[in-house]
Write a protein that holds these residues in place. Structure first.
Motif, PDB file in Angstrom:
ATOM      1  N   ARG A  21       0.800  -1.228   0.000  1.00  0.00           N
ATOM      2  CA  ARG A  21       0.000   0.000   0.000  1.00  0.00           C
ATOM      3  C   ARG A  21       0.830   1.274   0.000  1.00  0.00           C
ATOM      4  NH1 ARG A  21      -0.840   3.042   4.205  1.00  0.00           N
ATOM      5  NH2 ARG A  21       0.036   1.465   5.585  1.00  0.00           N
ATOM      6  N   TYR A  94      -7.625   1.306  18.014  1.00  0.00           N
ATOM      7  CA  TYR A  94      -7.568   0.377  19.160  1.00  0.00           C
ATOM      8  C   TYR A  94      -8.342   0.784  20.415  1.00  0.00           C
ATOM      9  CZ  TYR A  94      -3.729  -1.339  16.322  1.00  0.00           C
ATOM     10  OH  TYR A  94      -2.983  -1.782  15.277  1.00  0.00           O
ATOM     11  N   HIS A 160      -2.373  -5.122  15.100  1.00  0.00           N
ATOM     12  CA  HIS A 160      -2.548  -6.168  16.115  1.00  0.00           C
ATOM     13  C   HIS A 160      -4.055  -6.350  16.257  1.00  0.00           C
ATOM     14  CE1 HIS A 160      -1.887  -2.707  19.113  1.00  0.00           C
ATOM     15  NE2 HIS A 160      -1.140  -2.377  18.111  1.00  0.00           N
ATOM     16  N   SER A 180      -0.289  -7.856  10.034  1.00  0.00           N
ATOM     17  CA  SER A 180       0.737  -7.209   9.216  1.00  0.00           C
ATOM     18  C   SER A 180       1.806  -6.685  10.154  1.00  0.00           C
ATOM     19  CB  SER A 180       0.056  -6.064   8.439  1.00  0.00           C
ATOM     20  OG  SER A 180       0.977  -5.282   7.722  1.00  0.00           O
ATOM     21  N   GLY A 181       3.061  -7.021   9.904  1.00  0.00           N
ATOM     22  CA  GLY A 181       4.129  -6.620  10.820  1.00  0.00           C
ATOM     23  C   GLY A 181       5.300  -5.986  10.085  1.00  0.00           C
ATOM     24  N   VAL A 187       7.443  -4.222  14.903  1.00  0.00           N
ATOM     25  CA  VAL A 187       7.391  -5.481  15.662  1.00  0.00           C
ATOM     26  C   VAL A 187       8.106  -5.413  17.021  1.00  0.00           C
ATOM     27  CG1 VAL A 187       8.035  -7.942  15.589  1.00  0.00           C
ATOM     28  CG2 VAL A 187       6.790  -6.913  13.671  1.00  0.00           C
ATOM     29  N   ASN A 190       5.611  -3.938  19.205  1.00  0.00           N
ATOM     30  CA  ASN A 190       4.472  -4.818  19.450  1.00  0.00           C
ATOM     31  C   ASN A 190       4.815  -5.913  20.465  1.00  0.00           C
ATOM     32  OD1 ASN A 190       3.839  -4.404  15.986  1.00  0.00           O
ATOM     33  ND2 ASN A 190       2.552  -3.551  17.591  1.00  0.00           N
ATOM     34  N   HIS A 220       6.970  -8.508   7.192  1.00  0.00           N
ATOM     35  CA  HIS A 220       7.769  -7.922   6.114  1.00  0.00           C
ATOM     36  C   HIS A 220       8.881  -7.007   6.606  1.00  0.00           C
ATOM     37  CE1 HIS A 220       3.998  -5.633   6.770  1.00  0.00           C
ATOM     38  NE2 HIS A 220       4.807  -4.589   6.837  1.00  0.00           N
ATOM     39  N   TYR A 222      10.604  -3.703   5.060  1.00  0.00           N
ATOM     40  CA  TYR A 222      10.557  -2.726   3.970  1.00  0.00           C
ATOM     41  C   TYR A 222      11.932  -2.681   3.304  1.00  0.00           C
ATOM     42  CZ  TYR A 222       5.934  -1.081   5.283  1.00  0.00           C
ATOM     43  OH  TYR A 222       4.593  -1.008   5.527  1.00  0.00           O
TER      44      TYR A 222
HETATM   45  O1  LIG Z   1       1.384  -1.924  15.607  1.00  0.00           O
HETATM   46  C1  LIG Z   1       1.714  -1.898  14.417  1.00  0.00           C
HETATM   47  C2  LIG Z   1       1.060  -1.079  13.513  1.00  0.00           C
HETATM   48  C3  LIG Z   1       1.446  -1.092  12.220  1.00  0.00           C
HETATM   49  N1  LIG Z   1       2.455  -1.892  11.800  1.00  0.00           N
HETATM   50  C4  LIG Z   1       2.861  -1.837  10.369  1.00  0.00           C
HETATM   51  C5  LIG Z   1       2.563  -3.004   9.500  1.00  0.00           C
HETATM   52  C6  LIG Z   1       2.534  -2.383   8.115  1.00  0.00           C
HETATM   53  O2  LIG Z   1       3.876  -2.214   7.666  1.00  0.00           O
HETATM   54  C7  LIG Z   1       1.919  -1.014   8.372  1.00  0.00           C
HETATM   55  C8  LIG Z   1       0.424  -0.985   8.178  1.00  0.00           C
HETATM   56  O3  LIG Z   1       0.099  -1.061   6.813  1.00  0.00           O
HETATM   57  P1  LIG Z   1      -1.072  -2.002   6.251  1.00  0.00           P
HETATM   58  O4  LIG Z   1      -1.044  -1.740   4.769  1.00  0.00           O
HETATM   59  O5  LIG Z   1      -2.337  -1.540   6.880  1.00  0.00           O
HETATM   60  O6  LIG Z   1      -0.729  -3.416   6.605  1.00  0.00           O
HETATM   61  O7  LIG Z   1       2.193  -0.753   9.730  1.00  0.00           O
HETATM   62  C9  LIG Z   1       3.121  -2.696  12.698  1.00  0.00           C
HETATM   63  O8  LIG Z   1       4.077  -3.419  12.338  1.00  0.00           O
HETATM   64  N2  LIG Z   1       2.723  -2.681  13.980  1.00  0.00           N
END
Ligand SMILES: O=c1ccn([C@H]2C[C@H](O)[C@@H](COP(=O)(O)O)O2)c(=O)[nH]1
Ligand SMILES: Nc1nc(=O)c2c([nH]1)NC[C@@H]1CN(c3ccc(C(=O)N[C@@H](CCC(=O)O)C(=O)O)cc3)CN21
Length: 277
Positions: A21, A94, A160, A180-181, A187, A190, A220, A222
């Motif tokens: 995205r 959240y 989350h 999605s991480g 992460v 999180n 993922h 980046y």
């Molecule tokens: O707590 C979080 C919040 C967001 N992320 C990351 C995961 C993605 O890289 C983006 C969100 O993009 P989407 O296209 O909605 O998946 O934010 C995270 O790791 N931890």
């Protein structure tokens, strides 16, 4: 934090180039699980310095049911700034879903209060779940996060998404499903945030610490985080720090920033990376 290093290494070695995205591009794998025994120390990444201050304030902000970044701004935490409207709104993210999920006939559901009550009174339950995923308020993807927040939708769908508690032999465990991480930036936050939440719930329910199980969907890196990842992977982890929590707090909504003390946190220098918006 061997588990986190293995995740980074796994994506570096096996991740496949995938568009996303934000237009940045990622290396991605689908489906990955880590397990942290919370009795072995506090799982905060040691191969780069992490801002525990931001993590604690963000968690307290979720638990207050807040969705405006004002509290974060007052406390010098800027991690949500890019997604908020000029008024600081993020839409029903959240905090709103955790504390005041809109139910039938105007009923308001406090998922956190209910799950804590269930853990205390019905610890064998297999229904100890909190969900942030509410399809009624997901963003409309033709608009930006800020535009969605301004329209009363979530700026971003929750990453989350859902978590479940589990009580066995007087120990509390928690499993998070993260759809999605962002493995380099998000992460580590999180992991620490859910480890802390599990400790807080355990304390108010008079339970010992079990495991935090972290299940990831799209995990993922980046592509503009790969150099930083390689630098981090070249470093040796230090022993885990510990987290002290003021034992007097017995109400899950009664914790303040000063009730937490991170002890013996030895970490390599911070590594900067751009956040994908
Ligand atoms: O707590 C979080 C919040 C967001 N992320 C990351 C995961 C993605 O890289 C983006 C969100 O993009 P989407 O296209 O909605 O998946 O934010 C995270 O790791 N931890
Ligand atoms: N791409 C992306 N990754 C994320 O992790 C993420 C989002 N988007 N959007 C929503 C939230 C916001 N979160 C974020 C946002 C920024 C940082 C970040 O820039 N961290 C820096 C500085 C930390 C600080 O200021 O305390 C870091 O080095 O960890 C971390 C988590 C997690 N989420």
């Amino acid at each position: 934090m061997q588990q986190y290093h293995e995740l980074m290494r796994h994506i570096r070695d096996n991740g496949v180039r995938k568009d996303d995205r934000t237009g940045t591009g990622t290396l991605s794998v689908f489906g990955y699980q880590m397990r942290f025994n919370l009795a072995n120390g506090f799982p905060l990444v040691t191969t780069k310095k992490c801002h525990m201050r931001s993590i604690i304030h963000e968690l307290l902000w979720f638990l207050q049911g807040e969705t405006n970044i004002a509290y974060l701004t007052e406390n010098g935490v800027s991690i949500w700034d890019e997604w908020a409207t000029d008024e600081g709104e993020l839409g029903p993210v959240y905090g709103k879903q955790w504390r005041s999920w809109p139910g039938l006939n105007g009923e308001v559901i406090d998922q956190i209060a209910e799950v804590v009550e269930q853990i205390k009174t019905n610890p064998d339950s297999r229904r100890l779940i909190v969900s942030g995923w509410n399809p009624a308020v997901l963003p409309d993807t033709q608009y930006s996060p800020k535009e969605n927040a301004a329209m009363g939708k979530q700026a971003l769908p929750p990453c989350h998404t859902l978590f479940q508690f589990y009580v066995l032999e007087g120990k509390l465990s928690c499993q998070l499903y993260q759809r999605s991480g962002d493995v380099f930036l998000g992460v580590p936050f999180n992991i620490a945030s859910y480890a802390l939440l599990t400790m807080m719930v355990a304390q108010v329910c008079d339970l010992e610490l079990g495991d935090f199980v972290h299940t990831l969907g799209d995990a993922h890196l980046y592509v503009n985080h790969l150099e930083q990842t390689d630098l981090q992977l070249s470093r040796e982890p230090y022993p885990l720090p510990t987290m002290k929590i003021n034992p007097a707090v017995k109400d899950i909504f009664g914790f303040k920033y000063e009730d937490f003390e991170l002890c013996n946190y030895q970490a390599h220098p911070h590594i900067k990376a751009p956040v994908a918006i």
